[in-house]
Design an enzyme around this catalytic site. Sequence first.
Site, PDB file in Angstrom:
ATOM      1  N   HIS A  73      -6.490 -33.813  25.505  1.00 12.57           N
ATOM      2  CA  HIS A  73      -5.696 -34.279  24.362  1.00 12.57           C
ATOM      3  C   HIS A  73      -6.400 -33.798  23.094  1.00 12.57           C
ATOM      4  O   HIS A  73      -7.047 -34.567  22.375  1.00 12.57           O
ATOM      5  CB  HIS A  73      -5.558 -35.801  24.377  1.00 12.57           C
ATOM      6  CG  HIS A  73      -4.812 -36.320  25.567  1.00 12.57           C
ATOM      7  ND1 HIS A  73      -5.374 -36.410  26.820  1.00 12.57           N
ATOM      8  CD2 HIS A  73      -3.532 -36.750  25.694  1.00 12.57           C
ATOM      9  CE1 HIS A  73      -4.473 -36.892  27.672  1.00 12.57           C
ATOM     10  NE2 HIS A  73      -3.351 -37.091  27.012  1.00 12.57           N
TER      11      HIS A  73
ATOM     12  N   GLY B 272      -1.961 -32.481  29.239  1.00 10.72           N
ATOM     13  CA  GLY B 272      -3.324 -32.275  29.684  1.00 10.72           C
ATOM     14  C   GLY B 272      -3.645 -32.940  31.003  1.00 10.72           C
ATOM     15  O   GLY B 272      -4.470 -32.437  31.777  1.00 10.72           O
TER      16      GLY B 272
ATOM     17  N   ASP C  70      -9.112 -38.140  26.429  1.00  7.81           N
ATOM     18  CA  ASP C  70      -9.021 -39.162  25.367  1.00  7.81           C
ATOM     19  C   ASP C  70      -7.598 -39.264  24.823  1.00  7.81           C
ATOM     20  O   ASP C  70      -7.322 -38.905  23.680  1.00  7.81           O
ATOM     21  CB  ASP C  70     -10.023 -38.888  24.250  1.00  7.81           C
ATOM     22  CG  ASP C  70      -9.780 -37.562  23.538  1.00  7.81           C
ATOM     23  OD1 ASP C  70      -9.233 -36.654  24.180  1.00  7.81           O
ATOM     24  OD2 ASP C  70     -10.119 -37.450  22.347  1.00  7.81           O
TER      25      ASP C  70
END
Length: 284
Positions: free
Chosen positions: A42, A144, A164
């Site tokens: 991310h 992702g 994240d």
Amino acid sequence: MLAYRHAFHAGNHADVLKHLVLAEVLRYMGEKDKAYTVVDTHAGAGGYALDGRYAQKNAEHLGGIAALYQRKDLPEPLQHYVNLVRDFNAGGPLEQYPGSPAIARMLMREQDRLRCYELHPTDQRILESYLADRPNSQVQNSDGFAGLKAELPPPSRRGVVLIDPPYEIKTDYAKVIGALREALQRFPDGTVAIWYPQLQLLESAQVLQRLKAVGESTAKKGWLHVRLTVAQPDERGFGMLGSGMFVINPPYVLHDKLAECLPMLVDVLGQWDGANYLLEQQTV
């Protein structure tokens, strides 16, 4: 979510913790000559203008990087991180904040591979432009979580995965656990670093125990967990109290490096007398 823009939170206390950990992991990776890969699930835009309208809305960087930027008494690992931010500002005043891909770019060598995923089309285009002249780099405008299947294991069998997500939708918590299992199944020796927010939500409270359960059953080199709590919930019980990083197969030096920094982070970034940190690890 496509509505999420990290620029609103750039350089806050959570970014300080996340990027301090990331920087120390990548410094360790660079100590060996063999190339390594970083996968950022991310990635965001790569860099953020702290005087822009997004960052200025809540000015969260004032309780994060801005409180550290001019200090001369920082422990060495924290000073190294602040120096990266200073380099991103060409040694001048704090006007820009580097996202995770920029932190990675500053620490990686030419032979190391950088693979970034970002769903927001504007941030993806900005990041692609920022990395256009860096060799061995790719930016994907795609999910992702799903991208880990194509990226792992990396060619050199050395790598770091940073996960994240914004956690703006509750399903992100389950996706993180699934992504961790996927990463370790495909790349059991890899270092996986997961950021999570400390919120007054059941999902946030449970994610750490779920991460530990995966780590205890799967991690070949143990795990490390660090959490920085800087704030109390507001009168309605809302707000981000802090954040944590859970690292599977961490560098053996990471615990002691963080132990140097955490008391100062509590002192400088803490917003109430009860601010605190937690640092724990399981070794194999």
